[in-house]
Design a protein around this motif. Structure first.
Motif, mmCIF file in Angstrom:
data_model
loop_
_atom_site.group_PDB
_atom_site.id
_atom_site.type_symbol
_atom_site.label_atom_id
_atom_site.label_comp_id
_atom_site.label_asym_id
_atom_site.label_seq_id
_atom_site.Cartn_x
_atom_site.Cartn_y
_atom_site.Cartn_z
ATOM 1 N N CYS A 86 0.811 -1.216 0.000
ATOM 2 C CA CYS A 86 0.000 0.000 0.000
ATOM 3 C C CYS A 86 0.845 1.266 0.000
ATOM 4 C CB CYS A 86 -0.948 0.003 1.202
ATOM 5 S SG CYS A 86 -0.119 0.328 2.789
ATOM 6 N N GLY A 87 2.055 1.165 0.584
ATOM 7 C CA GLY A 87 2.920 2.344 0.644
ATOM 8 C C GLY A 87 2.639 3.247 1.833
ATOM 9 N N GLU A 88 1.632 2.932 2.644
ATOM 10 C CA GLU A 88 1.234 3.857 3.715
ATOM 11 C C GLU A 88 1.228 3.256 5.111
ATOM 12 O OE1 GLU A 88 -2.521 5.090 2.224
ATOM 13 O OE2 GLU A 88 -1.560 6.145 0.557
ATOM 14 N N CYS A 89 1.241 1.941 5.214
ATOM 15 C CA CYS A 89 1.120 1.337 6.548
ATOM 16 C C CYS A 89 2.471 1.372 7.285
ATOM 17 C CB CYS A 89 0.607 -0.100 6.426
ATOM 18 S SG CYS A 89 1.807 -1.251 5.753
ATOM 19 N N CYS A 92 5.223 -0.621 5.407
ATOM 20 C CA CYS A 92 5.628 0.053 4.162
ATOM 21 C C CYS A 92 6.522 1.244 4.471
ATOM 22 C CB CYS A 92 4.398 0.506 3.377
ATOM 23 S SG CYS A 92 3.619 -0.834 2.468
ATOM 24 N N CYS A 100 3.680 -5.567 4.220
ATOM 25 C CA CYS A 100 2.557 -4.618 4.186
ATOM 26 C C CYS A 100 1.270 -5.263 4.719
ATOM 27 C CB CYS A 100 2.345 -4.158 2.745
ATOM 28 S SG CYS A 100 0.815 -3.257 2.480
ATOM 29 N N GLU A 101 0.560 -4.491 5.538
ATOM 30 C CA GLU A 101 -0.678 -4.991 6.163
ATOM 31 C C GLU A 101 -1.686 -5.544 5.160
ATOM 32 O OE1 GLU A 101 -1.447 -2.374 10.187
ATOM 33 O OE2 GLU A 101 -2.222 -1.646 8.292
HETATM 34 ZN ZN LIG Z 1 1.467 -1.251 3.420
#
Ligand SMILES: [Zn+2]
Length: 336
Positions: A86-89, A92, A100-101
């Motif tokens: 996702c790039g945000e968790c 990440c 990643c979650e």
């Molecule tokens: Zn992630």
């Protein structure tokens, strides 16, 4: 469209399903090649915690864009993997995108089918144009090769390392091919002579664990020290447990082959501590690993085609998994 569905372990059915539509920002790929793989085989044999059944099936593929809501055009040949972070968790943001979650809950399955839907997050991070000179079969190796690139990222292997790889399946062979390229001394241990022969034809030294003792051989080759690195590629508990004893003092053991969810492995604690054995367990891959796997294939630095046993039509998918169950072949290329 025709699509293979895994109804339950051991039961694959070809079904007629509607052709999917391009999701927002995503693609539909007309699958040209889908490869059989150890994970698919595990799901077929014993079920898989991340694949509740019935489930679409198959995840290593390449093909042509059939519908697009992205920068790819209809008709473009593409190579991609079946996940993207996702790039945000938390993970990440810490550079552990393989954990990643949402990477596993959002993975796509269903490559043993005429068409597969590819969501925006994969299109954005883990999808590449396939150059015309690269075959669809070679391009479909992007996913397994990404796993191996990531595995070696965690390993920090040196060119003067003596590496023992246990397991003569596709992943053992891909590890051996990449490590040999890096200059390391590689010994591949396995139990299936036809697979070991493929390795030897690629210039990789092998040992047949049915007829010879791996520990004796590795000690002979390392003045009794043991291997600098041991890579477990069988996913068997007894091999996990035996692996640390094959490593030298200060060596590293990499558990690449995952075990079933309830499996436990028993190790001699003093050996791990006083001999400073480092244990690592590489899982999945990052977008950076996918990019490097793509470069290795496109720049022809690695040729995975010797790992293909046979090319078969989708109609034979159930037979192919029976053949794998009988110990036949390494990877089959399925052409839907
Ligand atoms: Zn992630």
């Amino acid at each position: 469209m025709r699509a293979a569905v895994l109804l339950r372990p051991g039961a694959i059915e070809l079904q007629d399903l509607p052709i999917p539509e391009a999701p927002p920002g995503g693609l539909v790929v007309r699958v040209r090649t889908a490869l059989t793989d150890g994970t698919d085989f595990k799901a077929f044999r014993r079920g898989h915690p991340r694949m509740p059944m019935p489930t679409p099936f198959g995840h290593e593929f390449s093909g042509d864009v059939a519908a697009s809501d992205s920068s790819f055009a209809v008709g473009d040949a593409v190579m991609c993997v079946h996940t993207a972070p996702c790039g945000e968790c938390y993970w990440c943001k810490r550079g552990q995108e393989e954990l990643c979650e949402t990477i596993m809950p959002t993975m796509i399955l269903g490559a043993y089918a005429e068409y597969i839907q590819v969501p925006e997050r994969i299109v954005k991070r883990n999808c590449y144009p396939k150059p015309p000179e690269l075959s669809y079969v070679t391009a479909a190796f992007l996913e397994p090769l990404s796993c191996v690139v990531h595995s070696l990222d965690l390993l920090n292997c040196r060119p003067d390392d003596n590496v023992l790889i246990i397991g003569d399946g596709g992943f053992g062979l891909l590890h051996a091919m990449l490590l040999k390229r890096s200059g390391a001394t590689v010994l591949l241990a396995g139990r299936r002579e036809p697979r070991l022969k493929i390795a030897r034809d690629l210039g990789i030294e092998t040992i047949n664990a049915r007829s010879r003792n791996i520990g004796e051989e590795i000690r002979k080759r390392t003045r009794d020290r043991g291997a600098d690195i041991v890579i477990e590629c069988t996913g068997r508990e007894e091999v996990w447990e035996a692996a640390p004893d094959l490593a030298r003092r200060g060596g590293t053991v990499s558990f690449f082959g995952g075990l079933p969810p309830d499996a436990k492995a028993l190790f001699t604690a003093s050996r791990l501590h006083y001999d400073e054995i480092r244990l690592i367990s590489p899982f999945h891959f990052t977008p950076a690993a996918v990019k490097r796997a793509r470069d290795l294939l496109v720049e022809k630095k690695i040729d995975p085609l010797p790992l293909i046993t046979e090319t078969v039509p989708l109609a034979e998918i159930a037979t192919v998994f029976e053949r794998l169950k009988n110990g036949e072949g390494i990877k089959f290329a399925v052409t839907p």
